[in-house]
Design a protein around this motif. Sequence first.
Motif, PDB file in Angstrom:
ATOM      1  N   LYS A 246       0.808  -1.225   0.000  1.00  0.00           N
ATOM      2  CA  LYS A 246       0.000   0.000   0.000  1.00  0.00           C
ATOM      3  C   LYS A 246       0.840   1.274   0.000  1.00  0.00           C
ATOM      4  CE  LYS A 246      -3.967  -2.185   0.299  1.00  0.00           C
ATOM      5  NZ  LYS A 246      -5.072  -1.802   1.175  1.00  0.00           N
ATOM      6  N   PRO A 248       3.286   2.658  -1.985  1.00  0.00           N
ATOM      7  CA  PRO A 248       3.387   3.544  -3.160  1.00  0.00           C
ATOM      8  C   PRO A 248       2.155   4.406  -3.366  1.00  0.00           C
ATOM      9  CG  PRO A 248       4.245   1.381  -3.686  1.00  0.00           C
ATOM     10  CD  PRO A 248       3.598   1.256  -2.339  1.00  0.00           C
ATOM     11  N   ALA A 249       0.958   3.834  -3.222  1.00  0.00           N
ATOM     12  CA  ALA A 249      -0.261   4.627  -3.409  1.00  0.00           C
ATOM     13  C   ALA A 249      -0.383   5.695  -2.332  1.00  0.00           C
ATOM     14  CB  ALA A 249      -1.489   3.712  -3.390  1.00  0.00           C
ATOM     15  N   ASN A 252       2.180   8.485  -3.116  1.00  0.00           N
ATOM     16  CA  ASN A 252       1.740   9.278  -4.262  1.00  0.00           C
ATOM     17  C   ASN A 252       0.593  10.210  -3.886  1.00  0.00           C
ATOM     18  OD1 ASN A 252       3.649   8.132  -5.955  1.00  0.00           O
ATOM     19  ND2 ASN A 252       2.262   6.533  -6.688  1.00  0.00           N
ATOM     20  N   ALA A 253      -0.303   9.733  -3.018  1.00  0.00           N
ATOM     21  CA  ALA A 253      -1.415  10.577  -2.582  1.00  0.00           C
ATOM     22  C   ALA A 253      -0.911  11.757  -1.755  1.00  0.00           C
ATOM     23  CB  ALA A 253      -2.413   9.747  -1.770  1.00  0.00           C
ATOM     24  N   LEU A 282      -7.807   8.280   0.938  1.00  0.00           N
ATOM     25  CA  LEU A 282      -7.404   7.119   0.144  1.00  0.00           C
ATOM     26  C   LEU A 282      -8.227   5.884   0.524  1.00  0.00           C
ATOM     27  CD1 LEU A 282      -5.184   6.928  -2.042  1.00  0.00           C
ATOM     28  CD2 LEU A 282      -3.684   5.913  -0.336  1.00  0.00           C
ATOM     29  N   CYS A 284     -10.751   2.872   0.661  1.00  0.00           N
ATOM     30  CA  CYS A 284     -11.297   2.029  -0.406  1.00  0.00           C
ATOM     31  C   CYS A 284     -12.799   2.286  -0.570  1.00  0.00           C
ATOM     32  CB  CYS A 284     -11.084   0.560  -0.073  1.00  0.00           C
ATOM     33  SG  CYS A 284      -9.346   0.054  -0.004  1.00  0.00           S
ATOM     34  N   ASP A 288     -10.997  -4.126  -1.448  1.00  0.00           N
ATOM     35  CA  ASP A 288      -9.621  -3.774  -1.109  1.00  0.00           C
ATOM     36  C   ASP A 288      -8.731  -3.948  -2.336  1.00  0.00           C
ATOM     37  OD1 ASP A 288      -7.308  -3.169   0.197  1.00  0.00           O
ATOM     38  OD2 ASP A 288      -7.185  -5.047   1.329  1.00  0.00           O
ATOM     39  N   SER A 289      -7.731  -3.055  -2.457  1.00  0.00           N
ATOM     40  CA  SER A 289      -6.758  -3.149  -3.546  1.00  0.00           C
ATOM     41  C   SER A 289      -5.510  -2.384  -3.138  1.00  0.00           C
ATOM     42  CB  SER A 289      -7.331  -2.554  -4.838  1.00  0.00           C
ATOM     43  OG  SER A 289      -7.272  -1.140  -4.803  1.00  0.00           O
ATOM     44  N   PRO A 290      -4.383  -2.581  -3.844  1.00  0.00           N
ATOM     45  CA  PRO A 290      -3.158  -1.836  -3.499  1.00  0.00           C
ATOM     46  C   PRO A 290      -3.306  -0.328  -3.650  1.00  0.00           C
ATOM     47  CG  PRO A 290      -2.639  -3.736  -4.852  1.00  0.00           C
ATOM     48  CD  PRO A 290      -4.129  -3.596  -4.888  1.00  0.00           C
ATOM     49  N   ALA A 291      -4.334   0.141  -4.317  1.00  0.00           N
ATOM     50  CA  ALA A 291      -4.493   1.574  -4.574  1.00  0.00           C
ATOM     51  C   ALA A 291      -5.293   2.289  -3.497  1.00  0.00           C
ATOM     52  CB  ALA A 291      -5.167   1.783  -5.926  1.00  0.00           C
ATOM     53  N   CYS A 292      -5.753   1.567  -2.458  1.00  0.00           N
ATOM     54  CA  CYS A 292      -6.580   2.213  -1.439  1.00  0.00           C
ATOM     55  C   CYS A 292      -6.292   1.625  -0.074  1.00  0.00           C
ATOM     56  CB  CYS A 292      -8.066   2.065  -1.785  1.00  0.00           C
ATOM     57  SG  CYS A 292      -8.646   0.348  -1.785  1.00  0.00           S
TER      58      CYS A 292
END
Length: 542
Positions: A246, A248-249, A252-253, A282, A284, A288-292
């Motif tokens: 989690k 990197p996301a 970046n945020a 951020l 979800c 769930d996913s690596p982007a949230c």
Amino acid sequence: MRPLKIFTAAVTMALATTGFVAGTATAAADSPVRPVLACGELVRGFALPGAATHVTSAAVVAATGTDPEYCGVRGYVEPAVQFELRLPTKTYAGRYLQYGCGGFCGLITPPRFADCGLPHGGDVAVAATDDGHVGRTPAVVDDGSWGANNQAARDDFEFRGPHVVSRAAKAIIQAFYGAAPKKSYFTGCSDGGREGLLLAQRYPADFDGIVAGAPANYWGPLLEFQVWLARVNTAADGSPILTAAKLPALHNAVLAACDRLDGLTDGQLDDPRACHFDPATLACPGADSPACLTPAQVAATRKLYSPPTDGHGTLLYPGGEQPGSELSWAGWIIGVPETGGVAFARGLADNYLRYLGYPIGAPTSTVDTFAFTKREFDRLTPVGVRYNAMSLDLSAFQRRGGKLVLWHGWADQAIPPTGTLDYYQRLTQGRPQDWARLFMVPSLYHCGGGTTITEFDPLRELVAWVERGTAPTRVTATGRDADGNVTRTRPVFAYPQRAVYDGTGSVDDAANFRPAPPTSPVRDVVRWAGEKLYAIPGPVAP
């Protein structure tokens, strides 16, 4: 920076970046001092009061493409403070440089030569120590078991080791060259930064100039902070709440929300305190996913950005993780395969609580049983003050003409930079000093590594200050890629000045920045549970 490299940078960066440059100080014009003894004749005892020293080996090491010929000395100061000292045989010009340790020490990192412009850069005698004990593998520097029942070993690590090694090294230098060093310097980061401040506070005659990087000088409370990092990110089943996937996301945020706040969108936060990022942005929206972030991850991230507190909201350490540091949490806060799945903060904290943090024979605790209460904070204080280097009385060091350079990375994942800011403002009372400087380095992790800046070393500027009276106003930080290519240079101005882009040329070139005053008055003092600790000087050795 890959997770595997984070730990290495945390404990060795200050030992690996040590060079002077020709012309910075007066060394380039100094005539080399030749030995008056054969190298092997140093194998003997040195009867120093309170620091009986034994040289166990001394042999000439041939020159290489990077190092000069030198006399390699190994020995120990009683009872068990081992050291390595390297004495140039043809190019020594009268300076001594001692390096600090990292973590709980427990090994000798071979000291590197610093380049003052003479052939092979060998004009500085260099030394390092294990601080009086040998750590167990695999991590070595997070092992505290050696101190469970050995007060002498604790004394050496807490405060005695760096001092007695400086005495031993200078006595050996005197014997080998026929004269004591003209100037003596100390540089270290993390625990080495703590050692630097400790030497300035308790042994002000040992060194003329000291570099203290990312200092672990709030030692007892800092190890409690490591407990906090481990606990707030651990689920009931022992697994990490926030995972490395989690990060990197999350990073970046943070950049999307705050990078522009310093006036330049350049991939770094020049002062993360201006960033008020809420991890809930951020969250979800569904699966769930690596982007949230899940709700539990949002809560854990908020706690990581916050200082540890007791049940009444009292701060138990003056700071938490800074926005912009997220990628460095892998390895230190979140276990990764390269660290055996165990976060380094947990290993340090657990070893401290089990073996080093309480008086020998007293009840101990663990990361999983420790209570974040003022009572437990106070129970760690009697031993913690022996390690701490928090005294604000450096008057003896100042009177001797000593110079101190502090520095800290804004993205330090191991030691919150706000503690160094708190200490510096208390030390200087918010007024410019002619003997102390602080440099705050954007995007730099603990002692080295980072996203845009990866290296910082003010040792050259310290030498120029001590020997030529040139007070440092700027130090250039460097960013390199995985292949070692320079990707960015950026000036770091003496705090509280900041670097401002002049509007022309590349933002990756230090030449295109100028100093500017802070955007608001400096208010760095933090009100927290350990404020009484600044008045406790700690024990000293003869």
